[in-house]
Design an enzyme around this catalytic site. Structure first.
Site, PDB file in Angstrom:
ATOM      1  N   GLU A  62      -0.244   3.393   6.691  1.00 25.46           N
ATOM      2  CA  GLU A  62      -1.088   2.677   5.721  1.00 25.46           C
ATOM      3  C   GLU A  62      -0.784   1.181   5.661  1.00 25.46           C
ATOM      4  OE1 GLU A  62      -3.716   3.401   3.694  1.00 25.46           O
ATOM      5  OE2 GLU A  62      -3.792   5.147   5.004  1.00 25.46           O
ATOM      6  N   LYS A  74       0.842  -1.192   0.000  1.00 25.48           N
ATOM      7  CA  LYS A  74       0.000   0.000   0.000  1.00 25.48           C
ATOM      8  C   LYS A  74       0.880   1.246   0.000  1.00 25.48           C
ATOM      9  CE  LYS A  74      -4.069   0.000   1.604  1.00 25.48           C
ATOM     10  NZ  LYS A  74      -5.247   0.093   2.487  1.00 25.48           N
TER      11      LYS A  74
END
Ligand SMILES: *[C@@H]1O[C@H](CO)[C@@H](O)[C@H](O)[C@H]1NC(C)=O
Ligand SMILES: *[C@@H]1O[C@H](CO)[C@@H](O)[C@H](O)[C@H]1NC(C)=O
Ligand SMILES: *[C@@H]1O[C@H](CO)[C@@H](O)[C@H](O)[C@H]1NC(C)=O
Ligand SMILES: *[C@@H]1O[C@H](CO)[C@@H](O)[C@H](O)[C@H]1NC(C)=O
Ligand SMILES: *[C@@H]1O[C@H](CO)[C@@H](O)[C@H](O)[C@H]1NC(C)=O
Length: 364
Positions: free
Chosen positions: A339, A333
């Site tokens: 994240e 990601k």
């Protein structure tokens, strides 16, 4: 005769009073997990399904409709949500054959042995509207949803609901919750969507992250939202909405109710909510620690599996299907380190921290 009649009436009255405030309240909820696969080091699908079972998960959400995974989920006691990709939406909107084909390939090939219960059309479609193509997909969303529903209906399938997960950036205002409203520029898309959801008794799926709301407050040096409130720590902290008088004990309820009031402003008072994603990162930026992630997710689970259901202050007793994001840390990601650290499990399948998904609940 008189005194025979009375107890009967009293019984009827009592059961009526009992049922009214708790309608749906005795239906237990089951916790779900989002199974994202943007990692190059993740366990195999077969191992992943074993892990989901060993965690007592009642629901799983896929970001696609992968055949191998849907096959592996066959005969398992897990309700499944599958996703139509954003780039398939316009084609399906334009052509009932494409909708039929999608449903044949991804639903009928596996249903009912695989307990597909939700078809989610697109992912956060209203969050990026910068190009002409984005706008076209947003316009095509509800027509595509209708076509998928038409196919299911034509096949006599009634226990699969169709919806679309939207992110909280759809909101213009979220505070106080009673002031919740959608951004003016997406209202034209929202009205037909709500009409469909209300008319088919589906859910309004929201990706809702108290972490981000809290984190933004930190970045902006606004200390209005405490970590306790964001982590659903049951403490002494409350917020009373000045317009409704409803008392809030956590940020998640505030965010959900802002959506409830935004829908009500458009005339939809009782569209049901589902949480298509929520969670807390365990590594990365401020507030992203294992301790906080464990506390948020365990508090969330406790809240969601309580019977009678907790609901929210504006929707007491409502069952809110909920998916925790995410099964794994996903190393592919983009963005800040946070994240890549939402997983409950490490890439080797071991727990990052302990979550206790006791399966008191059943899914629907
Ligand atoms: C709620 O919205 C109304 C109308 O936009 C505004 O006048 C009012 O100040 C808002 N209330 C709060 C507490 O922000
Ligand atoms: C929502 O659906 C109900 C029936 O389930 C209907 O009575 C109501 O009028 C609908 N609301 C709107 C705003 O269309
Ligand atoms: C927040 O406070 C820090 C430290 O005082 C400062 O460096 C930063 O510029 C502030 N940020 C904003 C958005 O005001
Ligand atoms: C709430 O609890 C915190 C920590 O337990 C304490 O510091 C604070 O004073 C309490 N606030 C109120 C209003 O009681
Ligand atoms: C998990 O939660 C259940 C019910 O809330 C509780 O009975 C059990 O002791 C918990 N297990 C652990 C390991 O915390």
């Amino acid at each position: 005769m008189e005194n025979k009649k009375f107890p009967k009436m009293a019984f009827v009255l009592l059961s009526f009073l009992y049922l009214l405030p708790f309608s749906g309240a005795v239906v237990p909820n089951a916790i779900g997990i989002s199974y994202g696969r943007l990692g190059d080091n993740l366990p195999s699908p077969a191992r992943s399904i074993e892990l989901l079972q060993s965690m007592n998960v009642g629901r799983v959400k896929l970001y696609d409709a992968d055949h191998e995974i849907l096959n592996l989920l066959s005969g398992k006691n897990i309700d499944v949500a599958i996703t139509v990709a954003n780039d398939e939406i316009s084609g399906i909107a334009a052509n009932q054959h494409l909708a039929d084909q999608w449903v044949y390939e991804h639903v009928l090939a596996h249903y009912p042995k695989t307990r597909i219960r939700f078809v989610l059309v697109g992912h956060e479609v209203f969050s990026s509207l910068s190009t002409d193509q984005d706008m076209q997909i947003a316009r095509d969303l509800v027509p595509a949803i209708r076509r998928i529903k038409n196919t299911l209906k034509a096949q006599g399938i009634r226990n699969i609901k169709v919806g679309t997960p939207l992110a909280m950036d759809m909101m213009g205002m979220t505070f106080p919750p009673s002031n919740g409203s959608f951004k003016p520029e997406i209202r034209e898309f929202m009205v037909p969507l709500l009409k469909f959801i209300n008319g088919t008794k589906s859910y309004f799926f929201v990706d809702v992250y108290p972490y981000f709301a809290w984190f933004e407050g930190q970045v902006m040096n606004q200390t209005g939202i405490s970590l306790d409130f964001a982590l659903l720590r049951s403490g002494n902290e409350t917020y009373t909405d000045p317009q409704t008088g409803l008392v809030y004990t956590n940020l998640l309820d505030q965010m959900l109710d802002s959506v409830v009031y935004a829908m009500a402003k458009l005339g939809y008072d009782d569209v049901m909510l589902a949480i298509s994603e929520t969670g807390w990162p365990h590594e990365g930026e401020s507030g992203a620690t294992r301790e906080n992630a464990a506390e948020y997710n365990n508090n969330l689970i406790r809240k969601m599996v309580t019977v009678p259901n907790a609901g929210t202050p504006a929707r007491p007793g409502e069952v809110i299907p909920t998916y925790i994001f995410s099964l794994y840390d996903e190393d592919q990601k983009y963005g800040p380190a946070t994240e890549r650290h939402w997983g409950l499990l490490n890439p080797d399948g071991s727990p990052v921290y302990l979550v206790n998904i006791t399966r008191k609940g059943t899914s629907d």
